[in-house]
Design a protein around this motif. Structure first.
Motif: not given
Length: 502
Positions: A218-241
C-alpha cells in the motif's frame, strides 16, 4: 498478443459528481503486461466514442477486452463488440467485470456471436488464462463462459499486492475526480465485503470473502501516485483497525502527502474512531457513509444490521473528527410525496452532503430474487440506480418530479450560489492548475437530473434487455449466488453481526 482494454462511457451519476480511473482494468492490464502481452487502454469516460474506431485501426489488436462493471453499459459494449468483429474478424472479443459475471450465459445468447467469451470473476486471474488458451478450448478456462459451455468456478487472486495498476497506460489522468478532489487517483487497500446487504452484489461476487493489501505494498503504491488526491475505493474502509494503522505507519514513514476520500460503515467508524482520527491528520477530507435509510424498517429491509441511532452517532463522530461526510439514502419506489418531503426536511437539517439513489434489483443481489418478478422494464440502460424499474406508488412521472425536486434541494444546498461562494477559493485554485472537472460539475445538474428526461427514457425502444426473471419457489441458498467460492469463510468485522447462510 496485442490487446486493447476498453472501459465504457460514463453513466448519469458520474457525469456530475465523480469520474474515477478504471482501477480494475488497470490491474488487468498489469497482469497482461506481466504475461508478455502488448497492451493499450481506452477509457470512454474521458474520450469520445469515435476514439474506439481509431484505436481499432491504429492498434489492430488480436484481442479486445471490455470491462463491464455496470449493467447500463451492456448495450454499448455489445455494439462495440460487433464493430470489432466487423473490422477484425479474427480478433478475440471478451467482456468481463462485476455485472456481466452474473449474466454471462444470457449475454452470450444476446450478442449474436459478437462476444467470444464472457469472463466471470477477477480479471487479473481469468484474462491472462483466456489469452494463453487454445481458442478451441476456451470453455475449459476457469471463469470463462463461451457458447460451447462454461469453465470451472473462477479462482480468487491469491493476494492483492500484485499486480500494481498499469496507470501509465492512461493518457488523460487529469480528468479523474471526485467532488472537489480534482484530479484524483484511486487505490484499493482491501477487496470484498463480509456484510450481506440485500441491494448489493459485492458480497455475492467475492463469496463474502475479505482480503487485504499488505501495508508495504500500500505504501509503495501510494508513493507512486502522482495525483495530489486519492479515493480509497474499498467497499468498507478500515474494517480491521490494525490494517488501517499499519498503512498509516507507511504513509508517515514515506512522507506521503495526499488528500483522501473513502467509504465505510457507521458501525466501523463508531468502533474504531481512532483510525479515522489518525487518517484525518494524514489528509482524510471526505467520507462516504451508506446510511441507506432513516428508519429501522428500511435498515432491516436492506440487511444493514445497524440502527438509526448508530447512524446518527456516526455523523456526530465524523463531525467531531473534522471529516466532511457524504450520505447515501435509497429512494424506495414505494415512497409518496410525504416520504420525499420528510427526506428533504432531514437532509436540510444536517450539514452533511446527502445523495439519493433508487432501489434497483440487480442480478447477483438478494432483491433480484425477491423483486425481479415485479420489474416494469428489462432495458439495461435504465439499471443505473437513477431510474425506477419496479412499480412506483406515485405515477411514474410524479415519482421522478419528487425525486428530482429532492435532489435539486440538496444540489442547491451544496452546489448552489451560496455554496459556490463558500467553495470559490477551491474553484479558483483548481482553475489556476488547469483543473476544470469540479467547476464544470457545479453547472451540470439541471441538464443531467431532469424529471422529463428520466420519464422519457422509459419510452425509448430497447434493443438489448436483461434476462426474463425465472419464477422460483423459494429464495436460493446464499452460496448459490456466489461468483467466487472461497475455500474458507473469512471472519466478519464483528461476530454479533454475523449471519449464517441458510
Amino acid at each position: 498478443m496485442r490487446v486493447l482494454l476498453v472501459h465504457p462511457s460514463a453513466l448519469m451519476y458520474s457525469k456530475i459528481f465523480l469520474r474515477l480511473e478504471p482501477l480494475g482494468l488497470e490491474r488487468v492490464a498489469a497482469a497482461l503486461l506481466a504475461a508478455g502481452h502488448e497492451v493499450s487502454m481506452l477509457d470512454l469516460q474521458v474520450e469520445k466514442p469515435a476514439a474506439y474506431a481509431r484505436h481499432l485501426r491504429k492498434c489492430r489488436p488480436d484481442a479486445v477486452m471490455f470491462g463491464v462493471n455496470y449493467l447500463a453499459n451492456v448495450p454499448e459494449v455489445i455494439e462495440f463488440a460487433h464493430r470489432a468483429k466487423r473490422e477484425l474478424p479474427d480478433c478475440l472479443v471478451v467482456a468481463g467485470g462485476h455485472s456481466v459475471s452474473f449474466i454471462a450465459e444470457h449475454l452470450l445468447k444476446q450478442c449474436d456471436g459478437a462476444l467470444d467469451v464472457v469472463a466471470r470473476g477477477e480479471g487479473e486471474v481469468v484474462a491472462p488464462r483466456i489469452l494463453e488458451a487454445d481458442r478451441a478450448r476456451l470453455a475449459d478456462v476457469p471463469g470463462a463462459v463461451t457458447a460451447d459451455g462454461a469453465g470451472p468456478t473462477p479462482a480468487l487472486l491469491p493476494g492483492l499486492d500484485e499486480p500494481l495498476p498499469a496507470r501509465h497506460l492512461l493518457a488523460h489522468r487529469r480528468r479523474y475526480f471526485i467532488g472537489e478532489l480534482d484530479p484524483c487517483a484511486s487505490v484499493e487497500f482491501t477487496r470484498g465485503c463480509p456484510w450481506d446487504c440485500s441491494f448489493c452484489s459485492a458480497w455475492t461476487f467475492y463469496g463474502r470473502s475479505y482480503r487485504r493489501l499488505s501495508p508495504d505494498a500500500a505504501g509503495e503504491e501510494l508513493s507512486a501516485i502522482r495525483e495530489p488526491n486519492v479515493f480509497i475505493v474499498d467497499d468498507v474502509a478500515f474494517i480491521r483497525p490494525e490494517h488501517g494503522m499499519a498503512i498509516a505507519d507507511q504513509v508517515e514513514r514515506r512522507g506521503i502527502r495526499k488528500r483522501y476520500y473513502l467509504e465505510t460503515r457507521s458501525d466501523v467508524l463508531l468502533r474504531h474512531p481512532e483510525v479515522f482520527e489518525r487518517w484525518r491528520r494524514l489528509g482524510l477530507e471526505y467520507m462516504f457513509l451508506g446510511m441507506e435509510a432513516l428508519d429501522a424498517d428500511g435498515l432491516d429491509l436492506y440487511h444493514k444490521r445497524i440502527s438509526p441511532d448508530e447512524n446518527i452517532r456516526a455523523l456526530e463522530v465524523a463531525r467531531k473528527i473534522g471529516i466532511t461526510v457524504a450520505v447515501n439514502l435509497i429512494a424506495d419506489p414505494d415512497w409518496d410525496e410525504k416520504q420525499f418531503r420528510l427526506v428533504r426536511e432531514w437532509a436540510l437539517s444536517v450539514p452533511e452532503i446527502v445523495h439519493l439513489t433508487v432501489c434497483t434489483p440487480y442480478p447477483g443481489t438478494e432483491i433480484w430474487h425477491t423483486q425481479s418478478r415485479r420489474l416494469t422494464t428489462l432495458d439495461y440502460r435504465l439499471f443505473d440506480i437513477q431510474h425506477a424499474v419496479v412499480p412506483t406508488r406515485l405515477p411514474l412521472d410524479r415519482f421522478y418530479r419528487e425525486l428530482v425536486a429532492t435532489q435539486a434541494v440538496l444540489n442547491r444546498k451544496h452546489l448552489g450560489a451560496k455554496a459556490l461562494a463558500a467553495t470559490a477559493r477551491i474553484v479558483a485554485a483548481n482553475l489556476a492548475r488547469g483543473q476544470t472537472n469540479f467547476p464544470r460539475m457545479l453547472w451540470k445538474f439541471p441538464r443531467v437530473y431532469n424529471a422529463g428526461r428520466l420519464y422519457a427514457e422509459h419510452q425509448h425502444p430497447a434493443r438489448y434487455r436483461l434476462p426474463e426473471p425465472v419464477p422460483a419457489a423459494m429464495t436460493p441458498r446464499r452460496r448459490e449466488l456466489y461468483v467466487h467460492q472461497p475455500a474458507a469463510r473469512h471472519p466478519v468485522a464483528s461476530r454479533e453481526r454475523e449471519r449464517t447462510d441458510p
